[in-house]
Design a protein around this motif. Sequence first.
Motif, PDB file in Angstrom:
ATOM      1  N   GLY A 117       0.825  -1.204   0.000  1.00  0.00           N
ATOM      2  CA  GLY A 117       0.000   0.000   0.000  1.00  0.00           C
ATOM      3  C   GLY A 117       0.859   1.252   0.000  1.00  0.00           C
ATOM      4  N   ALA A 118       0.251   2.357   0.387  1.00  0.00           N
ATOM      5  CA  ALA A 118       0.933   3.643   0.368  1.00  0.00           C
ATOM      6  C   ALA A 118       1.925   3.763   1.527  1.00  0.00           C
ATOM      7  CB  ALA A 118      -0.080   4.767   0.431  1.00  0.00           C
ATOM      8  N   VAL A 119       3.091   4.291   1.212  1.00  0.00           N
ATOM      9  CA  VAL A 119       4.154   4.551   2.178  1.00  0.00           C
ATOM     10  C   VAL A 119       4.675   5.945   1.857  1.00  0.00           C
ATOM     11  CG1 VAL A 119       6.454   3.820   2.925  1.00  0.00           C
ATOM     12  CG2 VAL A 119       4.775   2.114   2.320  1.00  0.00           C
ATOM     13  N   VAL A 120       5.110   6.683   2.884  1.00  0.00           N
ATOM     14  CA  VAL A 120       5.681   7.998   2.619  1.00  0.00           C
ATOM     15  C   VAL A 120       7.178   7.979   2.868  1.00  0.00           C
ATOM     16  CG1 VAL A 120       3.574   9.300   3.019  1.00  0.00           C
ATOM     17  CG2 VAL A 120       5.067   8.836   4.930  1.00  0.00           C
ATOM     18  N   VAL A 121       7.879   8.761   2.065  1.00  0.00           N
ATOM     19  CA  VAL A 121       9.324   8.907   2.216  1.00  0.00           C
ATOM     20  C   VAL A 121       9.631  10.395   2.287  1.00  0.00           C
ATOM     21  CG1 VAL A 121       9.983   6.752   1.091  1.00  0.00           C
ATOM     22  CG2 VAL A 121       9.674   8.788  -0.281  1.00  0.00           C
ATOM     23  N   ARG A 122      10.595  10.741   3.079  1.00  0.00           N
ATOM     24  CA  ARG A 122      11.007  12.130   3.238  1.00  0.00           C
ATOM     25  C   ARG A 122      11.777  12.537   2.003  1.00  0.00           C
ATOM     26  NH1 ARG A 122      13.587  14.957   7.550  1.00  0.00           N
ATOM     27  NH2 ARG A 122      13.705  17.109   6.862  1.00  0.00           N
TER      28      ARG A 122
END
Length: 151
Positions: A117-122
Amino acid sequence: MGATGDFPGSVCQACATEGPGVRARGRISLMAVLCDACWNRAANDLAADEGATAAPRPDPDPEDTAWIEPPPCRACGAEVRVLPTNYDRWIVLATVELPAKDVPPRFRWRLVHGQDGAVVVRVRGIEPALGDPVVPDHRMLCPAQEAAAPP
């Protein structure tokens, strides 16, 4: 937690121990091969540095047919998105994307769709173009956070 795969006979890159807890870590890309203790220490340090200190959202009941609304910010009441990072910690982000020029570098995140699914990265390293969309950390937009910030 955070394992992308087991590497039998692998050695932790931080403490040089071997064992079943040594795994490749990172949700969407390999970050390191670490044991559970070193992974938790590294992920917690990174989360504290980046502000990814939110509690994960509870898994929805499969029997529940109600619409899942974004949770409100506890401080200001605005809708927010609580999403996992690449290193298995959670962060509260705004529900809108903004151009990179309008978001200070420490608040820039990108949404990446991985296997889970969706993951966030800086956003780090390579500076995005001024018009590139980024998802800001909610702390940047929260009026309650601004009021609590030192002058």
